[in-house]
Motif scaffolding. Sequence first.
Motif, PDB file in Angstrom:
ATOM      1  N   ILE A 279       0.843  -1.205   0.000  1.00 11.19           N
ATOM      2  CA  ILE A 279       0.000   0.000   0.000  1.00 11.19           C
ATOM      3  C   ILE A 279       0.872   1.246   0.000  1.00 11.19           C
ATOM      4  N   GLN A 280       1.929   1.262   0.797  1.00 14.48           N
ATOM      5  CA  GLN A 280       2.840   2.409   0.826  1.00 14.48           C
ATOM      6  C   GLN A 280       3.476   2.640  -0.541  1.00 14.48           C
ATOM      7  N   ARG A 281       3.880   1.568  -1.196  1.00 16.41           N
ATOM      8  CA  ARG A 281       4.491   1.699  -2.524  1.00 16.41           C
ATOM      9  C   ARG A 281       3.492   2.231  -3.547  1.00 16.41           C
ATOM     10  N   LEU A 282       2.262   1.759  -3.470  1.00 17.04           N
ATOM     11  CA  LEU A 282       1.237   2.255  -4.380  1.00 17.04           C
ATOM     12  C   LEU A 282       0.935   3.736  -4.133  1.00 17.04           C
ATOM     13  N   LYS A 283       0.912   4.125  -2.861  1.00 10.46           N
ATOM     14  CA  LYS A 283       0.682   5.531  -2.530  1.00 10.46           C
ATOM     15  C   LYS A 283       1.828   6.411  -3.026  1.00 10.46           C
ATOM     16  N   LYS A 284       3.052   5.914  -2.912  1.00 11.06           N
ATOM     17  CA  LYS A 284       4.209   6.663  -3.409  1.00 11.06           C
ATOM     18  C   LYS A 284       4.122   6.824  -4.925  1.00 11.06           C
ATOM     19  N   LYS A 285       3.755   5.763  -5.612  1.00 14.82           N
ATOM     20  CA  LYS A 285       3.590   5.816  -7.067  1.00 14.82           C
ATOM     21  C   LYS A 285       2.485   6.811  -7.435  1.00 14.82           C
ATOM     22  N   LYS A 286       1.418   6.810  -6.653  1.00 13.69           N
ATOM     23  CA  LYS A 286       0.304   7.731  -6.890  1.00 13.69           C
ATOM     24  C   LYS A 286       0.762   9.182  -6.729  1.00 13.69           C
ATOM     25  N   LEU A 287       1.582   9.461  -5.731  1.00 14.32           N
ATOM     26  CA  LEU A 287       2.118  10.811  -5.539  1.00 14.32           C
ATOM     27  C   LEU A 287       3.041  11.220  -6.679  1.00 14.32           C
ATOM     28  N   GLN A 288       3.837  10.284  -7.175  1.00 19.63           N
ATOM     29  CA  GLN A 288       4.698  10.580  -8.319  1.00 19.63           C
ATOM     30  C   GLN A 288       3.859  10.918  -9.551  1.00 19.63           C
ATOM     31  N   LEU A 289       2.783  10.185  -9.747  1.00 22.54           N
ATOM     32  CA  LEU A 289       1.882  10.477 -10.866  1.00 22.54           C
ATOM     33  C   LEU A 289       1.245  11.851 -10.698  1.00 22.54           C
ATOM     34  N   LYS A 290       0.869  12.171  -9.469  1.00 18.87           N
ATOM     35  CA  LYS A 290       0.269  13.480  -9.196  1.00 18.87           C
ATOM     36  C   LYS A 290       1.242  14.601  -9.554  1.00 18.87           C
ATOM     37  N   ASP A 291       2.507  14.418  -9.224  1.00 22.51           N
ATOM     38  CA  ASP A 291       3.522  15.417  -9.569  1.00 22.51           C
ATOM     39  C   ASP A 291       3.671  15.560 -11.078  1.00 22.51           C
ATOM     40  N   LYS A 292       3.697  14.432 -11.799  1.00 25.98           N
ATOM     41  CA  LYS A 292       3.805  14.479 -13.260  1.00 25.98           C
ATOM     42  C   LYS A 292       2.583  15.166 -13.872  1.00 25.98           C
ATOM     43  N   ILE A 293       1.408  14.863 -13.326  1.00 28.94           N
ATOM     44  CA  ILE A 293       0.174  15.481 -13.805  1.00 28.94           C
ATOM     45  C   ILE A 293       0.244  16.992 -13.621  1.00 28.94           C
ATOM     46  N   ALA A 294       0.711  17.430 -12.458  1.00 28.83           N
ATOM     47  CA  ALA A 294       0.810  18.863 -12.189  1.00 28.83           C
ATOM     48  C   ALA A 294       1.786  19.553 -13.144  1.00 28.83           C
ATOM     49  N   ILE A 295       2.893  18.916 -13.436  1.00 24.91           N
ATOM     50  CA  ILE A 295       3.896  19.496 -14.343  1.00 24.91           C
ATOM     51  C   ILE A 295       3.315  19.660 -15.746  1.00 24.91           C
ATOM     52  N   ILE A 296       2.657  18.613 -16.237  1.00 24.84           N
ATOM     53  CA  ILE A 296       2.075  18.690 -17.582  1.00 24.84           C
ATOM     54  C   ILE A 296       0.928  19.685 -17.615  1.00 24.84           C
ATOM     55  N   ASP A 297       0.117  19.692 -16.570  1.00 26.02           N
ATOM     56  CA  ASP A 297      -1.006  20.622 -16.505  1.00 26.02           C
ATOM     57  C   ASP A 297      -0.510  22.071 -16.506  1.00 26.02           C
ATOM     58  N   ASP A 298       0.560  22.343 -15.778  1.00 32.02           N
ATOM     59  CA  ASP A 298       1.159  23.684 -15.777  1.00 32.02           C
ATOM     60  C   ASP A 298       1.679  24.053 -17.161  1.00 32.02           C
ATOM     61  N   ARG A 299       2.235  23.089 -17.854  1.00 30.55           N
ATOM     62  CA  ARG A 299       2.774  23.334 -19.205  1.00 30.55           C
ATOM     63  C   ARG A 299       1.659  23.683 -20.185  1.00 30.55           C
TER      64      ARG A 299
END
Length: 74
Positions: free
Chosen positions: A47-67
């Motif tokens: 569960i911790q690993r999945l949550k970490k992966k989810k946070l990484q995806l959230k960061d990527k989403i934010a970067i692309i959304d800002d772009r």
Amino acid sequence: MNAPSDLSMKTDDVLRFELEVLRQEHRDLDEAIRAMQDLGTSDQLTIQRLKKKKLQLKDKIAIIDDRLTPDIIA
């Protein structure tokens, strides 16, 4: 420079497609985490690993959304 991950080299259409794929993956991870927690027999490390992966995806989403979102100076 890593060309595949360089946002400046991608068109807006490609970024929008990638953004939708990342958002879907983020939703899928959220559902998987929720299902594992509801079962109660899941491995906390997983569960911790999945949550970490989810946070990484959230960061990527934010970067692309800002772009994709133009800066508006009011």
